[in-house]
Design an enzyme around this catalytic site. Sequence first.
Site, PDB file in Angstrom:
ATOM      1  N   LYS A  45       0.835  -1.207   0.000  1.00 11.09           N
ATOM      2  CA  LYS A  45       0.000   0.000   0.000  1.00 11.09           C
ATOM      3  C   LYS A  45       0.876   1.267   0.000  1.00 11.09           C
ATOM      4  CE  LYS A  45      -3.492  -2.746  -0.001  1.00 11.09           C
ATOM      5  NZ  LYS A  45      -4.342  -3.239   1.056  1.00 11.09           N
TER       6      LYS A  45
HETATM    7  C1  LIG Z   1      -5.316  -4.289   1.565  1.00  8.65           C
HETATM    8  C2  LIG Z   1      -6.802  -4.206   1.577  1.00  8.65           C
HETATM    9  C3  LIG Z   1      -7.577  -4.541   2.700  1.00  8.65           C
HETATM   10  C4  LIG Z   1      -7.022  -5.211   3.920  1.00  8.65           C
HETATM   11  O1  LIG Z   1      -5.957  -4.591   4.487  1.00  8.65           O
HETATM   12  P1  LIG Z   1      -4.910  -5.462   5.389  1.00  8.65           P
HETATM   13  O2  LIG Z   1      -4.079  -4.371   5.990  1.00  8.65           O
HETATM   14  O3  LIG Z   1      -4.158  -6.336   4.470  1.00  8.65           O
HETATM   15  O4  LIG Z   1      -5.706  -6.198   6.393  1.00  8.65           O
HETATM   16  C5  LIG Z   1      -8.936  -4.318   2.647  1.00  8.65           C
HETATM   17  N1  LIG Z   1      -9.529  -3.830   1.554  1.00  8.65           N
HETATM   18  C6  LIG Z   1      -8.836  -3.537   0.442  1.00  8.65           C
HETATM   19  C7  LIG Z   1      -9.553  -2.990  -0.744  1.00  8.65           C
HETATM   20  C8  LIG Z   1      -7.454  -3.729   0.414  1.00  8.65           C
HETATM   21  O5  LIG Z   1      -6.768  -3.462  -0.698  1.00  8.65           O
END
Ligand SMILES: *Cc1c(COP(=O)(O)O)cnc(C)c1O
Length: 385
Positions: free
Chosen positions: A184
């Site tokens: 991210k």
């Molecule tokens: C990455 C992601 C999540 C979950 O996040 P984590 O930190 O991996 O638990 C939820 N929704 C979307 C759209 C994501 O891309």
Amino acid sequence: MNHAKIPYGRQSIDDEDIRAVVEVLKSDWITTGPLIEKFENAFALVVDAPYAVAFSSGTAALHAAMFALGITSGDEVIVPAMTFAATANCIVYQGGTPVFADVTPDNLLIDPDDVEKKITSKTRAIISVDYAGHPCDYDRLKTIARKNDLFLVEDACHALGAEYRGKKAGSLADLTAFSFHPVKHITTGEGGMVTTDDPDMAPRARIFRNHGITTDQRQRSEQGTWYYEMVELGYNYRITDFQCALGLSQLRKLPRWLTRRREIARRYDEAFKTFVGISLLNVHQDVTHAYHLYVVRLTSDGLKTNRKAIFTSLREAGIGVNVHYIPVHLHPFYRERFRTGPGLCPIAEAAYEQIISLPIFPGMSEDDVGTVIRAVRDATDSYSG
Ligand SMILES: *Cc1c(COP(=O)(O)O)cnc(C)c1O
């Protein structure tokens, strides 16, 4: 095994980040110390939100949002089919029922018309997903939510730094969730955040993070007391202080990284608009895209083969392409538990057959971008008429 030389996404960690983490590791508080609040406050400023509450993951942040709204069994929450499973799972954790809405064909965002069709007397909330980093149509979603007395939750796990009509992702909905997974925009290893402008929701999210207990250990230590009360059923969704030190250090680089992501996207746009058999997702005039993902569609006209062959040949060329996402309602869990299946969201299902995510991350060099473009040309050329 094909080891991708250029992954679809990866973190950037420098010496400054490492120093910040090491400093906390040498301090008295390595979890739930002073860095949590510092990170929350800095993050809240960046996304123009009055309140921010940090979590151990983006999934925990989404779960906390569902808890804060009081989602419980019998409640329906509308989610887009084109997302990561966690967006829907958070509803199920609270005993609620996810109701899948289809997406718009041009940019794969939740379709407000389909949302309206799926509202019933049991609907309590809508979760929108800013797919790839492109904010949804918040004017329409907010109007629908207000008219039907629903909460609006924004899954902005792709959208840190994105804007809709000049307003930041994180300040657009009743509650917003972010993720700090390494792919991210910024990372804390694992981590997440809830932002809100609602003074009642923020403390609910906060106690949910810590077993439903009203004070944390640091507060009790400072006040010299042992007494605490558990008032709700919460979880241990705490993030550590050294992760928040990393998050704070990463946050300072966000503007630079967003610029770099946008530069890479512009180069891809320029190159691919001339390619046969590739079509780009539409970017609306009234948004600032955060480009967590760069997704293209491999359209059948001009291409003799399917996405699978192109995917494989790109992977063999060392390009870490991926597919985001298998529509959530097609997963066996949802088919079995909620009787979903093919046909429920035809636009998301058709898009799924065509989409491919190309590498995009701030550490990509201009050479890397050129390598990806050439590899895509080679892979599509060898299959086109
Ligand atoms: C990455 C992601 C999540 C979950 O996040 P984590 O930190 O991996 O638990 C939820 N929704 C979307 C759209 C994501 O891309």
